[in-house]
Design a protein around this motif. Structure first.
Motif, mmCIF file in Angstrom:
data_model
loop_
_atom_site.group_PDB
_atom_site.id
_atom_site.type_symbol
_atom_site.label_atom_id
_atom_site.label_comp_id
_atom_site.label_asym_id
_atom_site.label_seq_id
_atom_site.Cartn_x
_atom_site.Cartn_y
_atom_site.Cartn_z
ATOM 1 N N PHE A 186 19.942 -11.816 13.311
ATOM 2 C CA PHE A 186 19.655 -10.626 14.122
ATOM 3 C C PHE A 186 19.358 -9.414 13.259
ATOM 4 N N GLU A 187 20.220 -9.177 12.275
ATOM 5 C CA GLU A 187 20.020 -8.016 11.421
ATOM 6 C C GLU A 187 18.713 -8.117 10.651
ATOM 7 N N LEU A 188 18.407 -9.314 10.121
ATOM 8 C CA LEU A 188 17.187 -9.490 9.346
ATOM 9 C C LEU A 188 15.960 -9.243 10.210
ATOM 10 N N LYS A 189 15.948 -9.826 11.400
ATOM 11 C CA LYS A 189 14.778 -9.671 12.254
ATOM 12 C C LYS A 189 14.618 -8.235 12.731
ATOM 13 N N LEU A 190 15.733 -7.566 12.982
ATOM 14 C CA LEU A 190 15.637 -6.167 13.382
ATOM 15 C C LEU A 190 15.008 -5.322 12.288
ATOM 16 N N LYS A 191 15.492 -5.531 11.070
ATOM 17 C CA LYS A 191 14.957 -4.737 9.964
ATOM 18 C C LYS A 191 13.475 -5.031 9.741
ATOM 19 N N LEU A 192 13.108 -6.345 9.803
ATOM 20 C CA LEU A 192 11.711 -6.698 9.586
ATOM 21 C C LEU A 192 10.823 -6.162 10.693
ATOM 22 N N SER A 193 11.314 -6.200 11.937
ATOM 23 C CA SER A 193 10.491 -5.735 13.050
ATOM 24 C C SER A 193 10.165 -4.260 12.954
ATOM 25 N N ILE A 194 11.050 -3.495 12.273
ATOM 26 C CA ILE A 194 10.791 -2.063 12.120
ATOM 27 C C ILE A 194 10.130 -1.765 10.784
ATOM 28 N N LEU A 195 10.604 -2.447 9.736
ATOM 29 C CA LEU A 195 10.118 -2.115 8.401
ATOM 30 C C LEU A 195 8.691 -2.587 8.158
ATOM 31 N N LEU A 196 8.316 -3.791 8.656
ATOM 32 C CA LEU A 196 6.977 -4.301 8.355
ATOM 33 C C LEU A 196 5.866 -3.411 8.911
ATOM 34 N N PRO A 197 5.926 -3.012 10.205
ATOM 35 C CA PRO A 197 4.890 -2.077 10.671
ATOM 36 C C PRO A 197 4.942 -0.746 9.926
ATOM 37 N N SER A 198 6.183 -0.289 9.601
ATOM 38 C CA SER A 198 6.317 0.982 8.895
ATOM 39 C C SER A 198 5.713 0.899 7.501
ATOM 40 N N ILE A 199 5.980 -0.240 6.795
ATOM 41 C CA ILE A 199 5.454 -0.399 5.446
ATOM 42 C C ILE A 199 3.937 -0.457 5.475
ATOM 43 N N GLY A 200 3.391 -1.188 6.471
ATOM 44 C CA GLY A 200 1.932 -1.268 6.577
ATOM 45 C C GLY A 200 1.310 0.095 6.792
ATOM 46 N N SER A 201 1.923 0.887 7.673
ATOM 47 C CA SER A 201 1.391 2.228 7.929
ATOM 48 C C SER A 201 1.504 3.109 6.697
ATOM 49 N N VAL A 202 2.672 3.000 6.019
ATOM 50 C CA VAL A 202 2.867 3.831 4.825
ATOM 51 C C VAL A 202 1.871 3.452 3.739
ATOM 52 N N LEU A 203 1.637 2.131 3.545
ATOM 53 C CA LEU A 203 0.688 1.696 2.522
ATOM 54 C C LEU A 203 -0.711 2.209 2.821
ATOM 55 N N VAL A 235 -1.478 4.905 4.530
ATOM 56 C CA VAL A 235 -1.485 6.346 4.254
ATOM 57 C C VAL A 235 -1.521 6.595 2.752
ATOM 58 N N VAL A 236 -0.735 5.792 1.994
ATOM 59 C CA VAL A 236 -0.698 5.964 0.539
ATOM 60 C C VAL A 236 -2.072 5.716 -0.070
ATOM 61 N N ILE A 237 -2.761 4.668 0.398
ATOM 62 C CA ILE A 237 -4.082 4.362 -0.142
ATOM 63 C C ILE A 237 -5.062 5.491 0.142
ATOM 64 N N VAL A 238 -5.059 5.986 1.387
ATOM 65 C CA VAL A 238 -5.985 7.068 1.747
ATOM 66 C C VAL A 238 -5.672 8.338 0.967
ATOM 67 N N LEU A 239 -4.373 8.682 0.925
ATOM 68 C CA LEU A 239 -3.990 9.893 0.201
ATOM 69 C C LEU A 239 -4.256 9.752 -1.291
ATOM 70 N N GLY A 240 -4.003 8.526 -1.819
ATOM 71 C CA GLY A 240 -4.265 8.315 -3.237
ATOM 72 C C GLY A 240 -5.731 8.494 -3.582
ATOM 73 N N PHE A 241 -6.619 8.004 -2.704
ATOM 74 C CA PHE A 241 -8.059 8.162 -2.939
ATOM 75 C C PHE A 241 -8.450 9.636 -2.919
ATOM 76 N N CYS A 242 -7.929 10.350 -1.897
ATOM 77 C CA CYS A 242 -8.240 11.790 -1.809
ATOM 78 C C CYS A 242 -7.666 12.538 -3.011
ATOM 79 N N TRP A 243 -6.485 12.147 -3.408
ATOM 80 C CA TRP A 243 -5.837 12.824 -4.537
ATOM 81 C C TRP A 243 -6.647 12.645 -5.819
ATOM 82 N N LEU A 244 -7.119 11.415 -6.042
ATOM 83 C CA LEU A 244 -7.906 11.148 -7.249
ATOM 84 C C LEU A 244 -9.195 11.965 -7.273
ATOM 85 N N ARG A 245 -9.824 12.057 -6.105
ATOM 86 C CA ARG A 245 -11.070 12.835 -6.051
ATOM 87 C C ARG A 245 -10.820 14.320 -6.254
#
Length: 840
Positions: free
Chosen positions: A438-455, A457-467
């Motif tokens: 239960f604990e593992l699935k709860l964490k994955l159900s929240i963290l995986l979408p969050s990590i995908g969104s953060v990644l 955002v990081v890629i887009v911001l990183g590209f803008c930052w480099l430019r």
């Protein structure tokens, strides 16, 4: 003739003692007079709170030097300044408080008791040693009226808080408006008898915090706490098990419910417990069907119960769980709930079960078996159940919830488990209700979408930052290099650094100062403004244009150690806010300079006071104890209450700074490290810290945990008591160090001989000092498991809870014993922080 004469004699005797603890029809109480209970515990009279000039009739602790009011009669109808009050028993037999204004008496408060119960002339009101003020009839021991039935903001031992079901009397606490105004405030604390009864803490009509639901058991510590629920009444009560202890549970004007204790020798109340003190204390923090975990300092504290998902995933990714969770779509769902084939219950272990206001209690009948799961299955709308049993097992049964599950909180010290109903597909996912799954699935159900969104955002911001920043100056390149996640420091996990840097959460909160501004503030780093020097560089006093005094830590050009410290402190201390932690105002990174700008603390570090003969005389025991307790609370914040779970790793007296009032603030987080929420211990091959203050498992094997800081605190505590450095060698005791020296004195029952001679005998409470010595020895136990954690340490310092006996320490922490033998390193006793020592 004998009986009437005896009655008349007792009446005269009571009348003669009326001036002590009693008001009678012929003996009123005027402003300026005071009633005192038989043994002197409580007093009743007129008072003016705080800065107010208004007069109130109240009860307070008579033995405590600081007036502590526990009950107020006319709280919402004060006697105006310049007027006076008089309390008397009138012709109806009631206690009446009059205000005398311009020679005329105006009634402002009364007990309003029926005159049918006994003659008014035979009534009297007595202040008891329980703090209860009672109106009696002379020929009856039954109270006609008593103050504990009408509490204000305080619950006294033995008093009931709750509902009399027969009379409808509801006893509850309500806060004062302010320290100067005892009028009814915004907060209340009362028993809610609906469903399975609970004690609620309200702000207005809105729940603020909540207790466990009934059945409670009686549990004993310093206090006996019990909860009674029967046909006649439902109430909560506390009794004190130590006669010498005074207890006070108060709902203060800020809405905090506090339990405080006082005994002879104290100069003020010691706080034993308080709520709310953390996020998950707030009612419904994670919304409907959410689960709040107060130990999740590194991540979001909210997750969803099994079978549920965030109602608004976007809000949850922004760390806002107030919208709660909703049922996952399911083929077996019906308008009435879940009654499909293969459904089941997933166990959620060790929780404060949900709000039971709308729950149903099913009690176990004598001699019969009761299956809570079967009871819940009978109704498709039953969403969860819990098997409930009071301490001692005298009440057993089931709580069944229907509909939403609100305010479920992980509570590791509890024995209660919650069983949440899920459909067949969800039940199969949890493999029969495994809590780990239960604990593992709860964490994955929240963290995986969050990590995908953060990644993303990081890629887009990183590209803008480099430019945008490709051609930035050396200053900005220096910032990038210094704080890049792959910089090489192992003080933070990559995920934490990535969150802090690429998420952009440090820089907007931490101001950057220009080099010219710092030069102007420090008079171009004038030697006259130099406060000191360490391995990292120098510290200067400065004054900003707005008049704010600051301390500027200037990184030495060749200091790799300082570079690591600089990075650590910028990433970490900017996130910490506590009265006993030094405040970071900003930083400067320009040209070849890296500087940190802190609040300026005029009394500099604790060691300069403690180990100096003249300075030591300024630290009397009261000040030392205050410093000890505040340091402990600062460490507890790092370990438990801050956003991250932080191990300082370099706690010592030179890293404790003192403000103008000699209040301590923990500084120097250059060696600090973060533990993940479920991480108990970490091992490193690069040891950082100061010999003598380092725990044995860390100094020898590189293993550190919260208990490593507890060891360091224990050393500081012993130094505070003795006025001696940990590095001192006692030649007459076979080269023993401070710890073994204290232990030998303790074992020989001569512990008071170690007390700093600058504190004159008789200027301190010997029992309190002995208790602190014992706590210090417990904190420096060699075995990690034997040391208390910081929460227990704070409780031991601030209460009279029983202490275990310390064990003989076998680790010599002078820095010249076990460390060189294991590492082959050299030895130094100058208390300089060491880094980079590689262990085997």
């Amino acid at each position: 003739m004998g009986a009437p004469f005896l009655f008349f004699f007792l009446f005269l005797l009571r009348a003669a003692s009326a001036s002590n603890d009693t008001v009678t029809p012929t003996q009123p109480l005027k402003d300026g007079g005071v009633l005192v209970s038989p043994t002197g515990k409580f007093a009743l009279g007129f008072f003016s709170p705080g800065r107010s000039a208004n007069r109130y009739l109240g009860i307070w602790f008579h033995q405590v030097p600081q007036q502590t009011v526990v009950w107020v009669a006319n709280r919402d109808n004060p006697i105006a300044a310049g007027d006076s009050g008089i309390l008397s028993i009138d012709s109806t037999g009631n206690l009446v408080l009059h205000e005398r204004r311009d020679g005329t008496k105006f009634p402002i408060w009364s007990t309003n008791v029926s005159a049918k119960l006994g003659s008014s002339s035979s009534r009297f009101a007595q202040l008891l040693d329980s703090g209860n003020w009672v109106l009696f009839s002379e020929n009856s021991t039954v109270a006609l009226w008593q103050s504990v039935d009408y509490p204000t903001n305080t619950l006294l031992p033995g008093a009931k808080l709750g509902l009399d079901r027969k009379s409808g009397l509801d006893r509850f606490l309500s806060s004062w408006r302010s320290e100067d105004d005892p009028g009814t405030g915004d907060f209340s604390f009362r028993v809610n008898p609906r469903g399975s009864p609970q004690v609620f803490h309200y702000r207005g009509e809105t729940p603020y915090t909540r207790s466990f639901p009934w059945p409670w058991g009686t549990y004993a510590d310093i206090f006996d706490v019990s909860f009674i629920n029967n046909e006649d009444e439902v109430y909560f009560t506390i009794t004190v098990t130590e006669d010498s202890l005074l207890f006070w549970e108060v709902l203060d004007s800020s809405g905090i419910l506090r339990e405080k204790i006082w005994r002879t020798g104290y100069d003020d109340w010691k706080e034993y417990w308080a709520t709310p003190t953390q996020k998950c204390d707030s009612y419904g923090r994670c919304g409907a069907n959410g689960l709040c975990d107060p130990s999740n300092f590194n991540t979001f504290e909210c997750s969803c119960l099994p079978g549920y998902e965030p109602k608004s995933p976007t809000s949850w990714r922004l760390f806002d769980g107030s919208g709660g969770c909703v049922r996952k779509s399911s083929e077996s769902e019906t308008p009435d709930g879940f009654c499909g084939v293969g459904e089941g219950f997933v166990r959620v272990q060790k929780v404060k079960v949900p709000d039971s206001t709308r729950a149903v209690w099913v009690g176990k009948k004598s001699g019969s078996e009761l299956s809570c799961e079967d009871e819940c299955r009978k109704n498709c709308s039953c969403s969860a159940y819990a098997e409930m049993e009071s301490a001692g097992g005298n009440v057993k049964g089931c709580l069944l919830w229907f509909g939403e599950l609100v305010d479920t909180v992980y509570f590791p010290v509890t024995f209660q488990d919650l069983y949440v109903r899920v459909d067949a597909a969800e039940f199969a996912n949890y493999q029969g209700g495994s809590n780990d799954s239960f604990e593992l699935k709860l964490k994955l159900s929240i963290l995986l979408p969050s990590i995908g969104s953060v990644l993303l955002v990081v890629i887009v911001l990183g590209f803008c930052w480099l430019r945008r920043w490709r051609n930035r100056t050396a200053k900005k390149r220096r910032i990038r290099d210094l704080f890049h996640p792959n910089h090489g420091s192992n003080h933070f996990t990559d995920s934490v650094v990535t969150e802090e840097m690429e998420g952009g959460s440090v820089y907007p909160e931490l101001p950057f100062f220009s080099l010219n501004a710092i030069r102007a503030a420090t008079d171009n780093f004038s030697p006259a403004n130099k406060l000191g020097r360490g391995g990292f560089g120098s510290v200067y006093k400065g004054r900003l244009p707005n008049g704010q005094e600051v301390a500027v830590k200037r990184l030495s050009e060749n200091s790799r150690q300082g570079l690591e410290q600089f990075r650590n402190e910028v990433l970490l201390i900017a996130k910490l806010q506590h009265r006993n932690l030094v405040k970071l105002y900003g930083c400067c990174i320009e040209e070849e300079e890296q500087m940190l700008i802190y609040e300026y603390l005029p009394n500099r570090s604790l060691d300069l006071f403690l180990f100096d003969r003249k300075g030591g005389t300024l630290l009397d025991w009261m000040r030392r104890f205050n410093i000890i307790v505040r340091i402990a609370r600062g460490i507890l914040y790092l370990h438990q209450d801050s956003r991250f779970r932080i191990i300082h790793r370099d706690l010592k007296t030179s890293n404790i700074l003192l403000d103008a009032e000699l209040n301590p603030k923990i500084s120097d987080f250059g060696m600090a490290m973060i533990l993940e929420a479920n991480q108990v211990q970490w091992q490193t091959t690069s040891i950082g810290g100061t010999y003598g203050y380092m725990s044995p498992e860390y100094a020898v094997f590189g293993k550190f945990s919260e208990k490593s800081d507890v060891f360091s605190f224990g050393v500081i505590l012993l130094e505070m008591i003795t006025g001696e450095k940990i590095s001192r060698i006692y030649q007459d005791e076979e080269n023993s160090n401070l710890i073994t020296h204290v232990w030998m004195k303790w074992k020989e029952d001569r512990a008071l001989e170690i007390v700093d001679p600058s504190m004159e005998e008789g200027s301190y409470d010997t029992q309190e000092v002995l208790r602190c010595i014992q706590i210090g020895l417990l904190c420096v136990e060699e075995n990690v498991e034997d040391r208390p954690n910081m929460l227990t340490t704070v409780l031991m310092l601030s209460s009279a809870m029983p202490l275990p006996l310390p064990k003989q320490p076998s680790f010599a922490s002078t820095g010249c014993s076990i460390i060189p033998k294991v590492t082959g390193g050299s030895c130094s006793l100058n208390d300089v922080t060491l880094t980079g020592l590689v262990t085997r």
